[in-house]
Write a protein that holds these residues in place. Structure first.
Motif, mmCIF file in Angstrom:
data_model
loop_
_atom_site.group_PDB
_atom_site.id
_atom_site.type_symbol
_atom_site.label_atom_id
_atom_site.label_comp_id
_atom_site.label_asym_id
_atom_site.label_seq_id
_atom_site.Cartn_x
_atom_site.Cartn_y
_atom_site.Cartn_z
ATOM 1 N N ALA A 1 -17.654 -30.542 -4.866
ATOM 2 C CA ALA A 1 -16.976 -29.928 -4.960
ATOM 3 C C ALA A 1 -17.080 -29.093 -3.726
ATOM 4 C CB ALA A 1 -16.601 -29.139 -6.474
ATOM 5 N N GLN A 2 -18.585 -28.825 -3.894
ATOM 6 C CA GLN A 2 -18.826 -27.111 -2.454
ATOM 7 C C GLN A 2 -18.338 -27.919 -1.185
ATOM 8 O OE1 GLN A 2 -22.898 -26.724 -3.138
ATOM 9 N NE2 GLN A 2 -22.718 -26.011 -4.685
ATOM 10 N N LEU A 3 -18.371 -29.626 -0.535
ATOM 11 C CA LEU A 3 -17.568 -30.137 0.384
ATOM 12 C C LEU A 3 -16.575 -29.945 0.307
ATOM 13 C CD1 LEU A 3 -19.201 -33.277 0.409
ATOM 14 C CD2 LEU A 3 -20.993 -31.433 1.229
ATOM 15 N N PHE A 4 -15.864 -29.550 -0.040
ATOM 16 C CA PHE A 4 -14.267 -29.914 -0.252
ATOM 17 C C PHE A 4 -13.963 -28.144 -0.248
ATOM 18 C CE2 PHE A 4 -15.233 -33.852 0.001
ATOM 19 C CZ PHE A 4 -14.547 -34.081 1.151
ATOM 20 N N GLN A 5 -14.514 -26.803 -1.227
ATOM 21 C CA GLN A 5 -13.945 -25.706 -0.662
ATOM 22 C C GLN A 5 -12.929 -24.992 -0.069
ATOM 23 O OE1 GLN A 5 -17.100 -22.990 -1.764
ATOM 24 N NE2 GLN A 5 -16.055 -21.505 -0.808
ATOM 25 N N GLY A 6 -12.302 -25.241 -0.726
ATOM 26 C CA GLY A 6 -10.953 -23.931 -0.090
ATOM 27 C C GLY A 6 -9.486 -25.385 0.687
ATOM 28 N N LYS A 7 -9.939 -26.586 0.455
ATOM 29 C CA LYS A 7 -9.031 -27.928 0.846
ATOM 30 C C LYS A 7 -8.632 -28.596 -0.516
ATOM 31 C CE LYS A 7 -11.163 -28.798 5.139
ATOM 32 N NZ LYS A 7 -12.120 -29.541 6.041
ATOM 33 N N ILE A 8 -10.317 -28.770 -1.660
ATOM 34 C CA ILE A 8 -9.260 -29.532 -3.080
ATOM 35 C C ILE A 8 -9.534 -28.895 -4.213
ATOM 36 C CG2 ILE A 8 -9.684 -31.838 -4.081
ATOM 37 C CD1 ILE A 8 -9.795 -32.900 -1.395
ATOM 38 N N LEU A 9 -9.386 -28.408 -5.082
ATOM 39 C CA LEU A 9 -9.413 -27.811 -6.361
ATOM 40 C C LEU A 9 -10.095 -29.159 -7.296
ATOM 41 C CD1 LEU A 9 -6.878 -25.658 -7.585
ATOM 42 C CD2 LEU A 9 -8.718 -25.261 -6.710
ATOM 43 N N PHE A 10 -11.706 -28.717 -7.960
ATOM 44 C CA PHE A 10 -12.146 -29.802 -8.347
ATOM 45 C C PHE A 10 -12.014 -29.042 -9.895
ATOM 46 C CE2 PHE A 10 -13.635 -31.581 -4.744
ATOM 47 C CZ PHE A 10 -14.550 -32.577 -4.354
ATOM 48 N N ILE A 11 -11.597 -30.377 -11.152
ATOM 49 C CA ILE A 11 -11.303 -30.076 -12.328
ATOM 50 C C ILE A 11 -11.801 -31.847 -12.814
ATOM 51 C CG2 ILE A 11 -8.959 -29.924 -13.552
ATOM 52 C CD1 ILE A 11 -6.927 -29.679 -11.010
ATOM 53 N N LEU A 12 -12.048 -30.805 -13.879
ATOM 54 C CA LEU A 12 -12.878 -32.210 -15.374
ATOM 55 C C LEU A 12 -12.074 -32.019 -16.440
ATOM 56 C CD1 LEU A 12 -14.996 -33.657 -16.799
ATOM 57 C CD2 LEU A 12 -15.891 -30.894 -17.356
ATOM 58 N N VAL A 13 -11.354 -32.668 -16.336
ATOM 59 C CA VAL A 13 -10.853 -33.524 -17.968
ATOM 60 C C VAL A 13 -11.198 -34.188 -18.972
ATOM 61 C CG1 VAL A 13 -8.386 -34.699 -18.783
ATOM 62 C CG2 VAL A 13 -8.059 -33.628 -16.913
ATOM 63 N N ASP A 14 -11.763 -33.084 -19.999
ATOM 64 C CA ASP A 14 -12.514 -34.249 -21.180
ATOM 65 C C ASP A 14 -11.939 -35.569 -21.713
ATOM 66 O OD1 ASP A 14 -14.101 -34.852 -23.091
ATOM 67 O OD2 ASP A 14 -14.353 -33.108 -23.989
ATOM 68 N N SER A 15 -12.028 -35.923 -21.742
ATOM 69 C CA SER A 15 -11.334 -37.409 -22.016
ATOM 70 C C SER A 15 -11.313 -37.624 -23.534
ATOM 71 C CB SER A 15 -11.229 -38.729 -21.016
ATOM 72 O OG SER A 15 -12.497 -39.560 -21.251
ATOM 73 N N GLY A 16 -12.718 -36.744 -24.386
ATOM 74 C CA GLY A 16 -13.062 -37.842 -25.643
ATOM 75 C C GLY A 16 -12.560 -36.454 -26.346
ATOM 76 N N LEU A 17 -11.284 -35.361 -25.700
ATOM 77 C CA LEU A 17 -9.737 -35.230 -26.466
ATOM 78 C C LEU A 17 -8.451 -35.492 -26.687
ATOM 79 C CD1 LEU A 17 -10.492 -31.103 -24.675
ATOM 80 C CD2 LEU A 17 -11.767 -32.503 -27.352
ATOM 81 N N GLN A 18 -7.763 -35.226 -27.277
ATOM 82 C CA GLN A 18 -7.373 -36.475 -27.877
ATOM 83 C C GLN A 18 -6.196 -35.907 -27.099
ATOM 84 O OE1 GLN A 18 -5.667 -36.601 -31.996
ATOM 85 N NE2 GLN A 18 -4.339 -37.916 -31.449
ATOM 86 N N GLU A 19 -6.155 -34.664 -27.473
ATOM 87 C CA GLU A 19 -4.820 -33.718 -25.852
ATOM 88 C C GLU A 19 -4.966 -34.433 -24.902
ATOM 89 O OE1 GLU A 19 -7.522 -30.559 -27.269
ATOM 90 O OE2 GLU A 19 -6.985 -32.465 -27.852
ATOM 91 N N ASN A 20 -5.672 -34.762 -24.318
ATOM 92 C CA ASN A 20 -5.932 -34.975 -22.399
ATOM 93 C C ASN A 20 -5.573 -37.062 -22.808
ATOM 94 O OD1 ASN A 20 -6.556 -32.573 -21.618
ATOM 95 N ND2 ASN A 20 -8.677 -33.014 -22.207
ATOM 96 N N GLY A 21 -4.481 -36.876 -23.819
ATOM 97 C CA GLY A 21 -4.514 -38.688 -23.496
ATOM 98 C C GLY A 21 -3.395 -38.504 -22.068
ATOM 99 N N LYS A 22 -2.902 -37.563 -21.871
ATOM 100 C CA LYS A 22 -1.073 -37.789 -21.883
ATOM 101 C C LYS A 22 -1.274 -37.047 -19.785
ATOM 102 C CE LYS A 22 2.296 -35.884 -24.218
ATOM 103 N NZ LYS A 22 1.574 -35.876 -25.761
ATOM 104 N N VAL A 23 -2.916 -37.229 -19.272
ATOM 105 C CA VAL A 23 -3.109 -36.680 -18.484
ATOM 106 C C VAL A 23 -3.848 -38.153 -17.823
ATOM 107 C CG1 VAL A 23 -4.755 -35.402 -16.766
ATOM 108 C CG2 VAL A 23 -4.263 -34.370 -18.985
ATOM 109 N N ILE A 24 -4.506 -38.882 -18.982
ATOM 110 C CA ILE A 24 -5.049 -40.200 -18.405
ATOM 111 C C ILE A 24 -4.070 -41.216 -18.051
ATOM 112 C CG2 ILE A 24 -6.416 -41.543 -18.898
ATOM 113 C CD1 ILE A 24 -8.144 -39.783 -20.941
#
Length: 273
Positions: A186-209
């Motif tokens: 993430a440090q290599l792309f600071q200001g260019k790309i936002l880095f996000i974590l999506v916990d795939s263990g959470l059922q509500e994040n299934g739509k993202v997957i």
């Protein structure tokens, strides 16, 4: 379809789960001991303020001409609630002028996209703990920000239009080491790309997957999305490494879509770069 409409459609597809009306952090008392109270850092001149902001991923500063207004006590109460946020306070006229503050303001500074977000005027006059907590929650973005119903608002209000998602379960044995490498990337792309974590263990994040045409058997995976034109790509990976992340991001920035190659071959294997 206009870019703004596309972004709204994307949000509806991904995040149709109800947003929590208020997302308030619950934290333990300071490790200094029972009853210990943390205070914001006093910033007496412009160099001190600049150094303070530069050293924090997220900094919230109270710029006050009058320390007797109710907003000051509300601001101070937030220090205990958000231990990962740096709080500073200043009454120095030169500091206020440097940050374009003409009255009383509470301002949030984000290192990840060099943004200054201000609460002033009527917002300051009517501020309470709930409103200020909401402001901090939805606007706090870090080098790696975990997706939740509050942070998604801040993510899509960012000036950075490219978002990289790591889809991975936080319960995975490899999670800690993977996050360490992901943060380095993430440090290599600071200001260019936002880095996000999506916990795939959470059922509500299934739509993202499912939006990125992935299933849980293909995780962990990287997914990248550009809000301007809805362009996206995804890559199942066997291991999260700085090199994998860097190559995937650079490929997307250069217009190379790996998923198109996989789809043309009629398969979606779990591959490494």
């Amino acid at each position: 379809m206009e870019a703004a409409q596309l972004t709204c459609l994307f949000l509806l597809l991904l995040f149709t789960c109800e947003l929590l009306p208020e997302v308030l952090a619950e934290v333990e008392k300071s490790s200094d001991g029972p009853g210990a109270t943390q205070e914001p850092t006093w910033l007496t001149d412009v160099p001190a303020a600049m150094e303070f902001i530069a050293a924090a991923e997220v900094a919230v500063l109270g710029f006050f001409q009058d320390l007797e207004i109710p907003a000051v006590s509300v601001f101070r109460s937030m220090v205990q609630t958000y231990p990962d946020v740096s709080f500073g306070i200043s009454t120095d006229s030169e500091v206020l002028t440097h940050y374009n503050i003409s009255g009383n303001s509470i301002s949030l500074f984000r290192l990840v996209d060099n943004e200054q977000l201000d609460l002033e005027g009527e917002d300051i006059e009517s501020i309470d703990a709930t409103k200020l907590s909401h402001f901090i929650e939805i606007n706090s973005l870090y080098l790696v920000t975990e997706y939740n119903p509050a942070t998604v608002i801040g993510l899509f209000n960012s000036v950075i239009q490219i978002h990289l998602l790591l889809l991975m379960s936080k319960a995975s044995p490899e999670y800690e080491e993977s996050m360490h490498r992901y943060q380095k990337a993430a440090q290599l792309f600071q200001g260019k790309i936002l880095f996000i974590l999506v916990d795939s263990g959470l059922q509500e994040n299934g739509k993202v997957i499912s939006f990125f045409k992935l299933n849980k058997s293909q995780l962990p995976a990287l997914a990248i999305y550009r809000t301007l034109d809805d362009q996206w790509d995804s890559l199942p990976i066997a291991e999260v490494s700085v090199e994998h992340v860097q190559n995937f991001c650079n490929g997307f920035l250069q217009g190379k879509l790996l998923r198109e190659n996989r789809e043309s071959e009629g398969k979606t294997p779990k591959v490494e770069l």
